[in-house]
Scaffold this motif. Sequence first.
Motif, PDB file in Angstrom:
ATOM      1  N   HIS A 143      10.218 106.374  18.972  1.00 64.33           N
ATOM      2  CA  HIS A 143       9.881 104.877  17.959  1.00 64.33           C
ATOM      3  C   HIS A 143       9.006 103.588  18.970  1.00 64.33           C
ATOM      4  N   PHE A 144       8.141 103.300  17.923  1.00 62.03           N
ATOM      5  CA  PHE A 144       7.446 102.247  18.481  1.00 62.03           C
ATOM      6  C   PHE A 144       7.299 101.033  17.421  1.00 62.03           C
ATOM      7  N   ALA A 145       6.929  99.425  18.039  1.00 60.05           N
ATOM      8  CA  ALA A 145       7.025  98.833  16.576  1.00 60.05           C
ATOM      9  C   ALA A 145       5.470  98.688  17.548  1.00 60.05           C
ATOM     10  N   CYS A 146       4.930  98.878  15.884  1.00 59.07           N
ATOM     11  CA  CYS A 146       2.705  98.081  16.122  1.00 59.07           C
ATOM     12  C   CYS A 146       2.590  97.320  15.243  1.00 59.07           C
ATOM     13  N   LYS A 147       1.460  96.628  16.070  1.00 56.59           N
ATOM     14  CA  LYS A 147       1.100  95.273  14.862  1.00 56.59           C
ATOM     15  C   LYS A 147       0.086  95.512  14.426  1.00 56.59           C
ATOM     16  N   ARG A 148      -0.322  95.619  13.055  1.00 54.22           N
ATOM     17  CA  ARG A 148      -1.889  95.709  12.865  1.00 54.22           C
ATOM     18  C   ARG A 148      -2.229  94.943  11.869  1.00 54.22           C
ATOM     19  N   VAL A 149      -4.162  94.540  12.898  1.00 55.35           N
ATOM     20  CA  VAL A 149      -4.282  92.903  12.112  1.00 55.35           C
ATOM     21  C   VAL A 149      -5.518  93.734  11.305  1.00 55.35           C
ATOM     22  N   PRO A 150      -5.481  92.893  10.943  1.00 56.43           N
ATOM     23  CA  PRO A 150      -7.478  93.698  10.053  1.00 56.43           C
ATOM     24  C   PRO A 150      -8.262  92.847  11.177  1.00 56.43           C
ATOM     25  N   VAL A 154      -3.290 100.261  22.616  1.00 60.04           N
ATOM     26  CA  VAL A 154      -4.498  99.821  20.952  1.00 60.04           C
ATOM     27  C   VAL A 154      -5.534 100.944  20.532  1.00 60.04           C
ATOM     28  N   TRP A 155      -6.103 100.207  19.606  1.00 60.25           N
ATOM     29  CA  TRP A 155      -6.619 101.195  18.445  1.00 60.25           C
ATOM     30  C   TRP A 155      -7.041 100.729  17.786  1.00 60.25           C
ATOM     31  N   LEU A 156      -8.554 101.572  17.025  1.00 64.67           N
ATOM     32  CA  LEU A 156      -8.541 101.069  16.158  1.00 64.67           C
ATOM     33  C   LEU A 156      -8.655 102.434  14.380  1.00 64.67           C
ATOM     34  N   GLU A 157      -8.090 101.534  13.117  1.00 60.17           N
ATOM     35  CA  GLU A 157      -8.233 102.871  12.159  1.00 60.17           C
ATOM     36  C   GLU A 157      -9.078 101.458  10.870  1.00 60.17           C
ATOM     37  N   PHE A 200      -4.481  98.857  15.530  1.00 56.99           N
ATOM     38  CA  PHE A 200      -3.008  98.800  16.083  1.00 56.99           C
ATOM     39  C   PHE A 200      -2.883  98.557  17.419  1.00 56.99           C
ATOM     40  N   ILE A 201      -1.445  97.438  17.241  1.00 58.01           N
ATOM     41  CA  ILE A 201      -1.001  97.378  19.092  1.00 58.01           C
ATOM     42  C   ILE A 201      -0.094  97.969  18.853  1.00 58.01           C
ATOM     43  N   LEU A 202       0.205  98.569  19.931  1.00 58.27           N
ATOM     44  CA  LEU A 202       1.397  99.464  19.964  1.00 58.27           C
ATOM     45  C   LEU A 202       2.034  98.640  20.922  1.00 58.27           C
ATOM     46  N   GLN A 203       3.093  98.497  20.781  1.00 56.89           N
ATOM     47  CA  GLN A 203       4.533  97.949  21.531  1.00 56.89           C
ATOM     48  C   GLN A 203       5.888  98.424  21.744  1.00 56.89           C
ATOM     49  N   GLN A 204       6.313  97.878  22.673  1.00 56.91           N
ATOM     50  CA  GLN A 204       8.044  98.185  22.906  1.00 56.91           C
ATOM     51  C   GLN A 204       9.044  98.043  20.818  1.00 56.91           C
TER      52      GLN A 204
END
Length: 404
Positions: free
Chosen positions: A94-101, A133-136, A151-155
């Motif tokens: 599992h990961f925390a994923c920050k989604r920023v437009p 990090v990636w874009l969707e 999308f910034i994938l973090q701990q």
Amino acid sequence: MPVTDEDGGPEPAVGRQPLSPTRRRLPRAEVEEESEDGGIDEESIAGSAAPTAGGISEAAFSPKFFVTEKELGRGGTGVVLLVSHILDGVSLGHFACKRVPVGDNHKWLEKVLMEVQLLQQLSHTNLVSYRHVWLENVHLTTFGPSVPCAFILQQYCNSGDLHNYILSAAKQITKEQLKDQLRRRSRGEPDISSDLNGPRKLPFEQIISFFRDIASGLNYLHSNGFIHRDLKPSNCLLNDTGIPGQELRVLVSDFGEVQMESVARKSTGATGTISYCAPEVLRKVTPDGEYENFTAKSDIFSLGMILYFMCFGNLPYVGADMMNEENENLDTLREEIMAWPGLDGGTRLRPDLPERLYQSLKALISPDPSVRPTAEEILMGIEMQEGTPLVKIESSRPNSYFSC
């Protein structure tokens, strides 16, 4: 490979892979427009679809490999999701994923990626770690067009945040209960519901354990020349390793407002939640000019207010609303913080806490930045906490010390 929900179908917020992002570009003015709380308005971004120059390359977009399970939190610039990494049916954690437009605005994407660059540079046991990090393209609204999001994938920290940890014991007060409380207070009678609706009362040992973790992460940032600028309990995440005998560990997160200590402040007004801001950063250098700069000492004040919150479950401001921050009158609260006189030397809200903690707290949240200790001095004081305070603070008061 689309992001899917737990049942294997397409995630409602993402859906099928849309057409090329170059055909869904958003006007710069609408992408950069901030909402009233200083964040980016996802609704306004989702409702824009006209092409513009200076967009993001289609090659920047990546396939999707994660299953969204739930929303963890929502902030000024986006949302944080709990995702699981699934590869050919095999769960990889599992990961925390920050989604920023980001729309089709390369300039805004660069600003968002500054946080990623910072996370790549820093590695500490009390800082949330970066993974990828990636874009969707994401459908943020039911009928709106898809919007490019970073999308910034973090701990992932599995025990929530410090704010909710302390206030989770407090029940929601009904309007009738609130009226009853006000009537009792007006008559000078005790509030019989205070214990039922009160915050979690942390023992001294746990307060110091959490405080040490936050100070350690902050000291690492400061020693590398960075200022957090938005330190508050909701940005202090708790993680339980599941190993018997190990305490909950606190990790500092959300580096979206971090700046180099040597960089002049560019923003206007307060950054982040003002309840934890130092008084000096809310003042203007001149009546119509810029605000005072953030410093390591303004971070220390925020750390001190977090310690206050851990000790007493509230803040020393009448205008601060811990349960419903949206109810705060920001102008009134700002004036109250700027007029903060410091901790009353005779105030002892919890007699069970040692005297040395009150003395240390007084230094941490002093209105005079020169009186506040450094993060390094704080950690030294905690290590030598037995007996009287032992660590000298280089300040305007040469005989002052810090210790917990």
